[in-house]
Write an enzyme that holds these catalytic residues in place. Structure first.
Site, PDB file in Angstrom:
ATOM      1  N   ARG A 105       0.865  -1.185   0.000  1.00  0.00           N
ATOM      2  CA  ARG A 105       0.000   0.000   0.000  1.00  0.00           C
ATOM      3  C   ARG A 105       0.893   1.224   0.000  1.00  0.00           C
ATOM      4  O   ARG A 105       2.108   1.128   0.238  1.00  0.00           O
ATOM      5  CB  ARG A 105      -1.007   0.030   1.149  1.00  0.00           C
ATOM      6  N   GLY A 106       0.316   2.396  -0.272  1.00  0.00           N
ATOM      7  CA  GLY A 106       1.088   3.636  -0.360  1.00  0.00           C
ATOM      8  C   GLY A 106       1.264   4.011  -1.821  1.00  0.00           C
ATOM      9  O   GLY A 106       1.562   3.162  -2.662  1.00  0.00           O
ATOM     10  N   ALA A 107       1.106   5.307  -2.105  1.00  0.00           N
ATOM     11  CA  ALA A 107       1.045   5.793  -3.489  1.00  0.00           C
ATOM     12  C   ALA A 107       2.223   5.320  -4.346  1.00  0.00           C
ATOM     13  O   ALA A 107       2.034   4.661  -5.377  1.00  0.00           O
ATOM     14  CB  ALA A 107       0.986   7.319  -3.478  1.00  0.00           C
ATOM     15  N   ARG A 114      -7.014  -1.545  -7.633  1.00  0.00           N
ATOM     16  CA  ARG A 114      -7.527  -0.528  -6.697  1.00  0.00           C
ATOM     17  C   ARG A 114      -8.076   0.611  -7.533  1.00  0.00           C
ATOM     18  O   ARG A 114      -7.370   1.575  -7.842  1.00  0.00           O
ATOM     19  CB  ARG A 114      -6.427  -0.028  -5.742  1.00  0.00           C
ATOM     20  N   GLN A 169      -1.223   3.561  12.008  1.00  0.00           N
ATOM     21  CA  GLN A 169      -0.019   3.426  11.169  1.00  0.00           C
ATOM     22  C   GLN A 169       1.215   4.033  11.817  1.00  0.00           C
ATOM     23  O   GLN A 169       2.332   3.664  11.475  1.00  0.00           O
ATOM     24  CB  GLN A 169      -0.255   4.096   9.800  1.00  0.00           C
ATOM     25  N   ASP A 187      -1.636  12.982   0.885  1.00  0.00           N
ATOM     26  CA  ASP A 187      -2.268  12.137  -0.130  1.00  0.00           C
ATOM     27  C   ASP A 187      -2.600  12.936  -1.382  1.00  0.00           C
ATOM     28  O   ASP A 187      -2.616  12.404  -2.480  1.00  0.00           O
ATOM     29  CB  ASP A 187      -3.538  11.502   0.430  1.00  0.00           C
ATOM     30  N   ASN A 227      -4.518  14.948   3.826  1.00  0.00           N
ATOM     31  CA  ASN A 227      -3.682  13.873   4.391  1.00  0.00           C
ATOM     32  C   ASN A 227      -4.499  13.137   5.439  1.00  0.00           C
ATOM     33  O   ASN A 227      -5.650  13.491   5.718  1.00  0.00           O
ATOM     34  CB  ASN A 227      -2.381  14.471   4.977  1.00  0.00           C
ATOM     35  N   LYS A 228      -3.894  12.133   6.028  1.00  0.00           N
ATOM     36  CA  LYS A 228      -4.543  11.277   7.034  1.00  0.00           C
ATOM     37  C   LYS A 228      -5.275  12.097   8.084  1.00  0.00           C
ATOM     38  O   LYS A 228      -4.800  13.126   8.550  1.00  0.00           O
ATOM     39  CB  LYS A 228      -3.453  10.434   7.707  1.00  0.00           C
TER      40      LYS A 228
END
Lengths: 371, 371
Positions: free
Chosen positions: B57-59, B100, B205, B246, B257-258
């Site tokens: 996961r992660g861009a 995804r 996370q 993000d 962002n988160k």
């Protein structure tokens, strides 16, 4: 407040006394929210152990438990010798005082009971006065919370969204609670609103105790991650914040409360959202001159590194026995301050049993506030 | 970055390609931080499934995985018929794209690979170009992160305390990471500082991936509850905040962002603490005109109502199989926004591979920033 157990709804207090059996009856708070159970402490030693083991927690609740525990110990004395009796009372008092040595509420409550006992001319009279004084202490605790509710309920209007942090609810007092009192009162007045409960990591009292309390009273609510409050405020979804306090400085209006309270106050201030603190008079500290001097308890890192919960599939909601799970990286450590201090410029008002005051006005109203 | 497994330290990337076996090799991120394991996706369908199931996961990481997956599928083609080949490539592309469906990085990465393939005059040439392009994509991802590190490391000084939120670390990219890049670079330069990792509920996370990353690189760190950052700032214990993003709006400087990022930015602003956002160029959105228009994903409430962890006694740190526990009151629900938007007035600077910019200066520097 009302609790529904297997379909039957009844009124419960966090702590009560069964005079006929000389037992202190307590809600076993360590099982909540997954199980509701009343346990009996059959003598003052069991009552002291219930305080130590946190069967009961919260300032008002442990104060009343200690008051009842002292009365319970006093009742159990057989004989009429004033000297033996005095030694016995001292032993009961010390045992209950040592149950949570840093808490002030048990000591204040028991001192109130002992002061009343002095009017008795013999053992039997003193025993009767001890019981009456303990009952009165509990009664006053409830009345103060109800008065907080009366004053605070005016702040709630239909359709509002209210944010809470941690649980300054009825479980922390004999009944009604402090931060919850305005919510319950407004609900009883027929107002309809929605409460967002901060989860309140690391101990999750918002997700567990606060959410359980609100569910029992039928108050519309949702739990949010502590991280989400800022976003909700930014999107106009919070109209009012009400929190409790562990210690409020009467001289400065600074409020020490559960870690994260300060963060919510800063966010509310940025968004011009009213931020209220609800407190019983017993939490006002008239001595300390600066919030920076309030000792901030550093708690065990395991609270941050993991959590207690009931194993199950994500998305289900079954009850059962709680286990502790380690969430964090095994080789990492944590820093865990338990409280923070909110300065008066971020606080709209302090809701007391006597009325709502600006934090900077506590000192000049100290006589009204029992100092 | 370096990982120590059973006493042996070696360098790993989040995603690599074994050309001899035509396999995509991935760190199995769902097992972290409790277990470190490399898994092989043996064909493009397995690679797509690894993206879907969040093995990776992660861009940056899923971009590179999709690029490698496309090359992997392309390599597997047997024959020389250009038409059959083109249909096969399209099938591989669509399969990986659907892995995804809302993510843009896999699509951008694969488009880059396909564009390069056009130069090939036959199937064999196109196969070779696909592999070269995928390797180049991964190489560029690492170079961009390293450039972020070079620029950002200047912000760190000996003795500083740095706050992070969530994990924009090397696990979210091919290597090095975005928010972690300045930290790793400064550490390599011999600077010594301390990092407080926000736990980052509800998915934790910070406590899991970020803490694991920092531990592996030997960076001094402690996990804190999300509620504790305000208190630490108030007591002067945070000197710098670095987070990832993000999506960053090139026209306004707003940063999505988160969830919880906005809260930390508000706190940092009150305490005049520098607040930096580290981003690769691919996360800049040059089209959207207002942060309010960024769709905020509402995630499943079970994330807030419970947590994943390894059952054990509080205070221990053993690894093992993770279980989900329900923390919250069984009869309560939750609201779970996944992201929030931080306005430019709260952001000191945006650290990019090209340099550090004020958020309001992105648009006028858009050419330097690859637009």
């Amino acid at each position: 407040m009302n609790v529904s157990v297997r379909g039957r709804t009844a009124h419960y207090r966090t702590v009560t006394f069964d005079a006929a059996r000389n037992e202190v009856l307590l809600i076993e708070q360590r099982l909540l929210p997954h199980e509701f159970k009343i346990v009996a402490a059959r003598d003052f030693r069991e009552t002291a152990r219930a305080i130590t083991d946190m069967v009961v927690r919260g300032a008002g609740a442990i104060g009343a438990t200690a008051a009842y525990g002292l009365a319970q110990g006093v009742q159990a004395f057989r004989g009429a010798n004033p000297k033996t009796f005095a030694a016995h009372v001292e032993n009961v008092y010390q045992t209950l005082k040592q149950a949570r040595p840093t808490a002030v509420d048990p000591v204040n409550a028991m001192d109130q009971v002992r002061a009343r006992m002095k009017a008795g001319e013999n053992v039997a009279e003193q025993q009767a006065l001890a019981l009456a004084a303990a009952e009165e202490f509990a009664h006053e605790d409830v009345q103060h919370c109800e008065a907080i509710g009366e004053h605070g309920a005016k702040l709630l209007r239909n359709g509002m969204n209210v944010l809470t942090h941690c649980n300054a609810g009825w479980l922390a007092f004999v009944d009604v609670g402090s931060a919850t009192a305005p919510i319950y009162k407004a609900q009883q007045q027929g107002k309809r609103f929605h409460v967002y409960c901060d989860e309140t990591r690391p101990r999750s009292q918002g997700a567990t105790l606060m959410a359980w309390e609100l569910a029992q009273q039928g108050v519309s609510h949702q739990i949010i991650a502590d991280n989400a409050a800022g976003h909700l405020m930014q999107r106009g979804k919070i109209d009012l914040v009400i929190v409790g306090s562990d210690r409020t400085l009467g001289r400065t209006g600074e409020v020490a409360n559960k870690i994260g309270t300060y963060t919510k106050a800063v966010l509310a201030h940025r968004h011009k959202i009213p931020f209220y603190v609800a407190i019983p008079l017993s939490t006002i500290d008239w001595n300390l001159k600066a919030g920076f001097d309030i000792p901030i308890e550093e708690r065990h890192e395991s609270e941050v590194l993991g959590a207690w919960g009931v194993p199950q599939k994500p998305g289900s909601n079954s009850s059962g026995k709680r286990v502790f799970v380690r969430i964090a990286n095994p080789s990492s450590t944590a820093f865990n301050p338990g409280f923070d201090v909110t300065p008066p410029d971020l606080i709209t008002g302090i809701i007391t049993p006597t009325g709502i005051f600006k934090p900077g006005d506590l000192w000049r109203n100290r006589q009204k506030l029992g100092h």
